[in-house]
Design an enzyme around this catalytic site. Structure first.
Site, mmCIF file in Angstrom:
data_model
loop_
_atom_site.group_PDB
_atom_site.id
_atom_site.type_symbol
_atom_site.label_atom_id
_atom_site.label_comp_id
_atom_site.label_asym_id
_atom_site.label_seq_id
_atom_site.Cartn_x
_atom_site.Cartn_y
_atom_site.Cartn_z
ATOM 1 N NE ARG A 159 -1.816 -3.075 17.526
ATOM 2 C CZ ARG A 159 -2.656 -4.077 17.287
ATOM 3 N NH1 ARG A 159 -3.035 -4.863 18.244
ATOM 4 N NH2 ARG A 159 -3.128 -4.306 16.066
ATOM 5 C CB THR A 160 -1.685 3.788 16.085
ATOM 6 O OG1 THR A 160 -0.694 2.767 15.930
ATOM 7 C CG2 THR A 160 -1.007 5.124 16.067
ATOM 8 C CE LYS A 174 -21.296 15.197 1.976
ATOM 9 N NZ LYS A 174 -21.759 16.412 2.655
ATOM 10 N NE ARG A 223 -1.624 4.504 11.420
ATOM 11 C CZ ARG A 223 -1.331 3.324 11.940
ATOM 12 N NH1 ARG A 223 -2.028 2.263 11.638
ATOM 13 N NH2 ARG A 223 -0.340 3.205 12.792
ATOM 14 C CG HIS A 270 4.440 4.246 13.397
ATOM 15 N ND1 HIS A 270 3.762 5.087 14.250
ATOM 16 C CD2 HIS A 270 3.719 3.094 13.362
ATOM 17 C CE1 HIS A 270 2.678 4.477 14.697
ATOM 18 N NE2 HIS A 270 2.628 3.266 14.174
HETATM 19 C C1 NCD Z 1 2.161 -0.825 12.684
HETATM 20 C C2 NCD Z 1 1.808 0.227 11.652
HETATM 21 O O1 NCD Z 1 0.648 0.554 11.440
HETATM 22 O O2 NCD Z 1 2.754 0.749 11.090
HETATM 23 N N1 NCD Z 1 1.201 -1.000 13.667
HETATM 24 C C3 NCD Z 1 1.168 -0.121 14.709
HETATM 25 O O3 NCD Z 1 1.082 1.064 14.530
HETATM 26 N N2 NCD Z 1 1.230 -0.638 15.933
HETATM 27 C C4 NCD Z 1 2.657 -2.084 12.125
HETATM 28 C C5 NCD Z 1 1.900 -2.806 11.044
HETATM 29 O O4 NCD Z 1 0.836 -2.404 10.586
HETATM 30 O O5 NCD Z 1 2.427 -3.853 10.648
#
Ligand code: NCD
Length: 298
Positions: free
Chosen positions: A50-51, A78, A99, A127
């Site tokens: 999703r993200t 590498k 991320r 987040h």
């Molecule tokens: C979450 C995350 O990656 O922190 N997912 C997200 O970004 N929608 C929640 C999770 O991984 O449980």
């Protein structure tokens, strides 16, 4: 103007972003070209559906182009350092979405980048874009963010989405109950920080009671952040939402989840009108359109 943490946003900033997200939503599915000629680098050092893809979709829907990055197919494999990788993408793009499994990674990137950085999740810490999606979803469903009864359930120790959401809910002063096994309670230092900033504290419980709840927000046991995997499995077995729990709940109780969900919500809950997590996931696109536009100063 980077977005590294929920701490970077005032209540006014959050409200402005929610209104902007609503405007963006009105432009879908066509979108707009306000960010034409801009390039977003999507740097995901940790798995994501999703993200990652909703950031890409959001960028495309405001007319920007996207550089998608696969660490395994890059010079990271590498042994190139994180900082050097960031410096390169800072040359190629106008905005970096990051991320990373390590806490503070987005801030480390922002320290070497000239362009804005958006934190799309750094370890168990923060987040902020998910927090905005969550607040937007609650606001759309309930037409307010204050005066609600909100229950957060799951792995409150390791879930960054829960930490950021706790901050956001404190900002708007709803009543919050935290439900988790003792070993997975939200970190006391985080709760203390929230209390010192907002004068806000949630109740804590090991038992789920949703009789008065307007929102039940469930998250996954974050197995990848456990030192002992066995413990994670035990916790996962104990904390599972079934139809049985929903007996006597409010008709308009909304169940949210940042996704991915595994087994913590029984599958036969998906078709119920209470299940709003897929709608929540869809909100990621207009909310991230608003966030990216803000970062570009548009
Ligand atoms: C979450 C995350 O990656 O922190 N997912 C997200 O970004 N929608 C929640 C999770 O991984 O449980």
């Amino acid at each position: 103007m980077s977005l590294l943490s929920e701490r970077d946003l005032s209540r006014r900033d959050v409200e402005a972003l929610l209104y902007r997200a609503d405007e963006m939503r009105g432009l879908l599915p066509r979108g707009t070209d306000i960010a034409k000629h801009k390039i977003v680098a999507n740097l995901f050092f940790e798995p994501s559906t999703r993200t990652n893809y909703s950031h890409q979709a959001a960028a495309l829907r405001i007319g920007a182009q996207v550089l998608a990055f696969n660490p395994a197919a890059s010079s990271v494999s590498k042994g190139e350092s994180f900082e050097d990788t960031i410096r390169m993408f800072d040359n190629y793009a106008d905005l970096l979405v990051i991320r990373h499994p390590q806490e503070g990674a987005a801030a480390r990137a922002a320290a070497v980048a000239k362009h804005p950085v958006v934190n799309a999740g750094d370890g168990g810490a923060s987040h902020p874009t998910q927090m905005l999606i969550d607040l937007y979803t609650i606001w759309r469903l309930k037409h307010k963010l204050s005066g609600l009864n909100i229950v957060l359930m799951g792995d409150l120790l390791h879930a960054r989405a829960m930490r950021s959401l706790y901050w956001g809910l404190a900002m708007f002063n709803s009543t919050v109950t935290l439900v988790s096994p003792k070993s997975l309670r939200m970190e006391p230092a985080h709760m203390k920080e929230v209390e010192s900033v907002f004068g806000f504290r949630a109740k804590e419980s090991e038992r789920l009671d949703i009789t008065d709840a307007d929102i039940l927000y469930v998250c996954r046991i974050q197995k990848e952040r456990f030192k002992k995997k066995k413990e994670a499995e035990l916790a996962a077995r104990k904390f599972r939402l079934t139809r049985e729990h929903l007996k006597g709940c409010k008709d308009d109780l909304a169940i949210l989840h940042p996704l991915p969900k595994l087994d913590e919500i029984a599958q036969d809950i998906d078709p119920l009108p209470h299940a709003k997590y897929f709608e929540q996931a869809a909100n990621a696109v207009p909310v991230r359109m608003a966030i990216l536009a803000r970062e570009f100063g548009i």
